[in-house]
Design a protein around this motif. Structure first.
Motif, PDB file in Angstrom:
ATOM      1  N   PHE A  10       0.839  -1.194   0.000  1.00 32.91           N
ATOM      2  CA  PHE A  10       0.000   0.000   0.000  1.00 32.91           C
ATOM      3  C   PHE A  10       0.877   1.248   0.000  1.00 32.91           C
ATOM      4  O   PHE A  10       1.931   1.254   0.628  1.00 32.91           O
ATOM      5  CB  PHE A  10      -0.885   0.032   1.253  1.00 32.91           C
ATOM      6  N   ASN A  11       0.433   2.288  -0.688  1.00 39.10           N
ATOM      7  CA  ASN A  11       1.088   3.585  -0.578  1.00 39.10           C
ATOM      8  C   ASN A  11       0.576   4.241   0.689  1.00 39.10           C
ATOM      9  O   ASN A  11      -0.622   4.434   0.848  1.00 39.10           O
ATOM     10  CB  ASN A  11       0.746   4.476  -1.778  1.00 39.10           C
ATOM     11  N   ASN A  12       1.485   4.569   1.586  1.00 40.26           N
ATOM     12  CA  ASN A  12       1.125   5.212   2.846  1.00 40.26           C
ATOM     13  C   ASN A  12      -0.026   4.507   3.544  1.00 40.26           C
ATOM     14  O   ASN A  12      -1.112   5.069   3.717  1.00 40.26           O
ATOM     15  CB  ASN A  12       0.803   6.686   2.615  1.00 40.26           C
ATOM     16  N   TYR A  34       8.131   3.543   6.528  1.00 42.56           N
ATOM     17  CA  TYR A  34       7.789   4.901   6.118  1.00 42.56           C
ATOM     18  C   TYR A  34       6.338   4.941   5.672  1.00 42.56           C
ATOM     19  O   TYR A  34       5.947   4.279   4.730  1.00 42.56           O
ATOM     20  CB  TYR A  34       8.694   5.396   4.981  1.00 42.56           C
ATOM     21  N   THR A  35       5.547   5.694   6.381  1.00 42.38           N
ATOM     22  CA  THR A  35       4.156   5.880   5.999  1.00 42.38           C
ATOM     23  C   THR A  35       3.690   7.230   6.512  1.00 42.38           C
ATOM     24  O   THR A  35       4.069   7.652   7.600  1.00 42.38           O
ATOM     25  CB  THR A  35       3.229   4.778   6.530  1.00 42.38           C
ATOM     26  N   THR A  36       2.918   7.905   5.709  1.00 44.23           N
ATOM     27  CA  THR A  36       2.259   9.116   6.184  1.00 44.23           C
ATOM     28  C   THR A  36       0.817   8.782   6.520  1.00 44.23           C
ATOM     29  O   THR A  36       0.033   9.650   6.864  1.00 44.23           O
ATOM     30  CB  THR A  36       2.306  10.247   5.137  1.00 44.23           C
ATOM     31  N   GLY A  37       0.480   7.489   6.401  1.00 44.18           N
ATOM     32  CA  GLY A  37      -0.855   7.032   6.748  1.00 44.18           C
ATOM     33  C   GLY A  37      -1.047   7.006   8.257  1.00 44.18           C
ATOM     34  O   GLY A  37      -0.094   7.096   9.038  1.00 44.18           O
ATOM     35  N   GLU A  38      -2.264   6.857   8.649  1.00 43.68           N
ATOM     36  CA  GLU A  38      -2.649   6.844  10.053  1.00 43.68           C
ATOM     37  C   GLU A  38      -2.136   5.571  10.746  1.00 43.68           C
ATOM     38  O   GLU A  38      -2.203   4.489  10.194  1.00 43.68           O
ATOM     39  CB  GLU A  38      -4.181   6.885  10.091  1.00 43.68           C
ATOM     40  N   ILE A  39      -1.629   5.727  11.969  1.00 43.86           N
ATOM     41  CA  ILE A  39      -1.261   4.596  12.820  1.00 43.86           C
ATOM     42  C   ILE A  39      -2.036   4.757  14.120  1.00 43.86           C
ATOM     43  O   ILE A  39      -1.892   5.765  14.818  1.00 43.86           O
ATOM     44  CB  ILE A  39       0.249   4.537  13.116  1.00 43.86           C
ATOM     45  N   TYR A  56       5.327   7.882  24.440  1.00 47.52           N
ATOM     46  CA  TYR A  56       5.605   8.330  23.074  1.00 47.52           C
ATOM     47  C   TYR A  56       5.057   9.735  22.834  1.00 47.52           C
ATOM     48  O   TYR A  56       4.543  10.047  21.769  1.00 47.52           O
ATOM     49  CB  TYR A  56       5.023   7.316  22.079  1.00 47.52           C
ATOM     50  N   LYS A  57       5.216  10.604  23.827  1.00 47.65           N
ATOM     51  CA  LYS A  57       4.630  11.948  23.774  1.00 47.65           C
ATOM     52  C   LYS A  57       5.197  12.799  22.641  1.00 47.65           C
ATOM     53  O   LYS A  57       4.536  13.697  22.151  1.00 47.65           O
ATOM     54  CB  LYS A  57       4.797  12.657  25.107  1.00 47.65           C
ATOM     55  N   ASP A  58       6.411  12.526  22.203  1.00 49.35           N
ATOM     56  CA  ASP A  58       7.021  13.307  21.129  1.00 49.35           C
ATOM     57  C   ASP A  58       6.658  12.792  19.738  1.00 49.35           C
ATOM     58  O   ASP A  58       7.043  13.389  18.740  1.00 49.35           O
ATOM     59  CB  ASP A  58       8.545  13.307  21.286  1.00 49.35           C
ATOM     60  N   ILE A  59       5.934  11.695  19.686  1.00 54.95           N
ATOM     61  CA  ILE A  59       5.579  11.107  18.393  1.00 54.95           C
ATOM     62  C   ILE A  59       4.131  11.451  18.098  1.00 54.95           C
ATOM     63  O   ILE A  59       3.213  10.940  18.731  1.00 54.95           O
ATOM     64  CB  ILE A  59       5.813   9.585  18.411  1.00 54.95           C
ATOM     65  N   LYS A  60       3.945  12.310  17.134  1.00 58.12           N
ATOM     66  CA  LYS A  60       2.599  12.793  16.799  1.00 58.12           C
ATOM     67  C   LYS A  60       1.889  11.888  15.796  1.00 58.12           C
ATOM     68  O   LYS A  60       0.702  12.041  15.560  1.00 58.12           O
ATOM     69  CB  LYS A  60       2.673  14.220  16.224  1.00 58.12           C
TER      70      LYS A  60
END
Length: 157
Positions: A10-12, A34-39, A56-60
């Motif tokens: 899948f792309n992202n 690498y994904t700009t998709g939702e996690i 994981y407070k620094d990971i948006k």
């Protein structure tokens, strides 16, 4: 490690981790794929959301939520992961998988660690586990031999 190559289908991709506890797996996916998709990582225990957000407070890029696997809507996700299938009755896993988007990738794990009270859905082999899942296509099956038990993983569509 074994599932990384399948994320490229899948792309992202959008990814959901069911029973994600404190979000460690979601973080590993965020770090290594690498994904700009939702996690999204969800767990029935509301404390998991609170702790995950602190860890994981620094990971948006990871969303934490508290939800029950019986009711959580997974239709928007390309990749559906549950590494805790031994903790759920089979009908719950079946219903969970029926709610996914057609063509989505599933990554599922269980084990043969019957001696833990909370393990209510263990299996004697990866093949036995795979048969309970009723997937259209199996892309990978594997067994990790550990000291006290074997851990099974099935990846499919």
């Amino acid at each position: 490690e074994k599932s990384k190559q399948y994320f490229t289908f899948f792309n992202n991709p959008s990814v959901v981790v069911a029973a994600g506890w404190y979000g460690h797996l979601a973080n590993k996916i965020n770090d290594n794929i690498y994904t700009t998709g939702e996690i999204v990582s969800f767990d029935k225990d509301p404390q998991c959301k609170k702790i995950g957000k602190k860890l994981y407070k620094d990971i948006k890029d990871i969303k934490f939520t508290d939800a029950d696997i019986k009711y959580y809507d997974i239709k928007r996700f390309n990749i559906v992961i549950c590494t805790s299938c031994e903790h759920f009755e089979q009908y719950i896993i079946d219903d969970f998988l029926k709610r996914r988007k057609k063509g989505s990738l599933v990554i599922l794990q269980s084990n043969n660690y019957f001696s833990i009270k909370e393990h209510i859905n263990c299996h004697n082999s990866v093949i036995e586990f795979e048969k309970t899942l009723k997937l259209e296509k199996i892309l990978y099956r594997g067994t990790l031999k550990l000291d006290k038990f074997d851990r099974y993983m099935v990846i499919g569509i």
